[in-house]
Write a protein that holds these residues in place. Sequence first.
Motif, short mmCIF file in Angstrom:
data_model
loop_
_atom_site.label_atom_id
_atom_site.label_comp_id
_atom_site.label_asym_id
_atom_site.label_seq_id
_atom_site.Cartn_x
_atom_site.Cartn_y
_atom_site.Cartn_z
N CYS A 152 0.85 -1.19 0.00
CA CYS A 152 0.00 0.00 0.00
C CYS A 152 0.88 1.24 0.00
O CYS A 152 2.09 1.16 0.22
N GLY A 153 0.27 2.36 -0.25
CA GLY A 153 0.97 3.63 -0.28
C GLY A 153 0.28 4.56 -1.25
O GLY A 153 -0.62 4.16 -1.99
N TYR A 154 0.74 5.78 -1.25
CA TYR A 154 0.13 6.79 -2.10
C TYR A 154 0.42 6.47 -3.57
O TYR A 154 1.39 5.77 -3.89
N MET A 155 -0.42 6.98 -4.46
CA MET A 155 -0.15 6.77 -5.89
C MET A 155 1.24 7.31 -6.21
O MET A 155 1.67 8.32 -5.68
N GLY A 156 1.94 6.56 -7.04
CA GLY A 156 3.29 6.96 -7.42
C GLY A 156 4.39 6.44 -6.50
O GLY A 156 5.57 6.68 -6.75
N ALA A 157 4.01 5.73 -5.45
CA ALA A 157 5.01 5.23 -4.49
C ALA A 157 5.81 4.05 -5.04
O ALA A 157 6.85 3.71 -4.48
N GLY A 158 5.32 3.41 -6.09
CA GLY A 158 6.04 2.29 -6.68
C GLY A 158 5.47 0.93 -6.34
O GLY A 158 6.16 -0.08 -6.47
N HIS B 2 1.70 -3.53 8.70
CA HIS B 2 2.60 -4.39 9.47
C HIS B 2 4.05 -3.90 9.37
O HIS B 2 4.82 -4.04 10.30
N LYS B 3 4.39 -3.37 8.21
CA LYS B 3 5.76 -2.91 7.98
C LYS B 3 5.72 -1.61 7.18
O LYS B 3 4.92 -1.46 6.27
N ILE B 4 6.59 -0.67 7.54
CA ILE B 4 6.69 0.61 6.85
C ILE B 4 8.09 0.71 6.26
O ILE B 4 9.08 0.55 6.98
N ILE B 5 8.14 0.96 4.96
CA ILE B 5 9.43 1.01 4.28
C ILE B 5 9.58 2.36 3.59
O ILE B 5 8.75 2.74 2.76
N ALA B 6 10.64 3.08 3.95
CA ALA B 6 10.98 4.33 3.27
C ALA B 6 11.62 3.96 1.93
O ALA B 6 12.63 3.27 1.89
N VAL B 7 11.01 4.39 0.85
CA VAL B 7 11.39 3.97 -0.49
C VAL B 7 12.52 4.82 -1.08
O VAL B 7 13.32 4.33 -1.87
N ALA B 8 12.60 6.07 -0.69
CA ALA B 8 13.52 7.03 -1.33
C ALA B 8 14.96 6.53 -1.34
O ALA B 8 15.45 5.95 -0.37
N GLN B 9 15.61 6.76 -2.47
CA GLN B 9 17.03 6.47 -2.64
C GLN B 9 17.40 4.99 -2.52
O GLN B 9 18.56 4.66 -2.31
N LYS B 10 16.43 4.10 -2.64
CA LYS B 10 16.71 2.67 -2.54
C LYS B 10 16.44 2.02 -3.90
O LYS B 10 15.50 2.38 -4.59
N THR B 11 17.24 1.03 -4.21
CA THR B 11 17.03 0.27 -5.44
C THR B 11 15.97 -0.79 -5.18
O THR B 11 15.68 -1.13 -4.02
N ILE B 12 15.43 -1.34 -6.26
CA ILE B 12 14.44 -2.40 -6.11
C ILE B 12 15.03 -3.61 -5.37
O ILE B 12 14.39 -4.13 -4.45
#
Length: 170
Positions: free
Chosen positions: A6-12, A151-161
Amino acid sequence: MKTILCGYMGAGKSTLGEQLAKFSGVKFYDLDHEIEKQEGKKISEIFSKKGEIYFRKVENEVLKVFLNRKENYVLALGGGTPCYANNLSLIKENPNTQLIYLKLSIAELTERLFLDSYRRPLIQHLTNRENLEDFIRKHLFERQQYYMQSHKIIAVAQKTIPDLIEEILE
């Protein structure tokens, strides 16, 4: 395990979800695409012809079907899915389901969404970055309380897939 992003649109959610599913050897589903298949219409067309309330009812029905499946999979939700009806509690109460929030800043979301806004019903009317950023700020403020119950929150910025996949699988 059912991994739900889940996450906002555009979060990946869809981009990461596809790769996570491949890596895990399970099927990937995008809830919006599943709704489009069921309805025989694009999300934008459903919104414009039948309205958001109708869309949210269908979204809830399709989500319930997925949560009752016996298979393991990765599912990308629409940005608003956890915020409507009883969707969040259905997900969290489902056994063997992990809900993961992909978190990005307002500035990063604005950057990602600005050139893509014409394809997204909720923001296609916003024609400049400032208006888009204001919209995201207000919308994210309203939705954050739902996303943060994941259950888990992941900061996406600056991270590779691959980095994100590793973090999810930990």
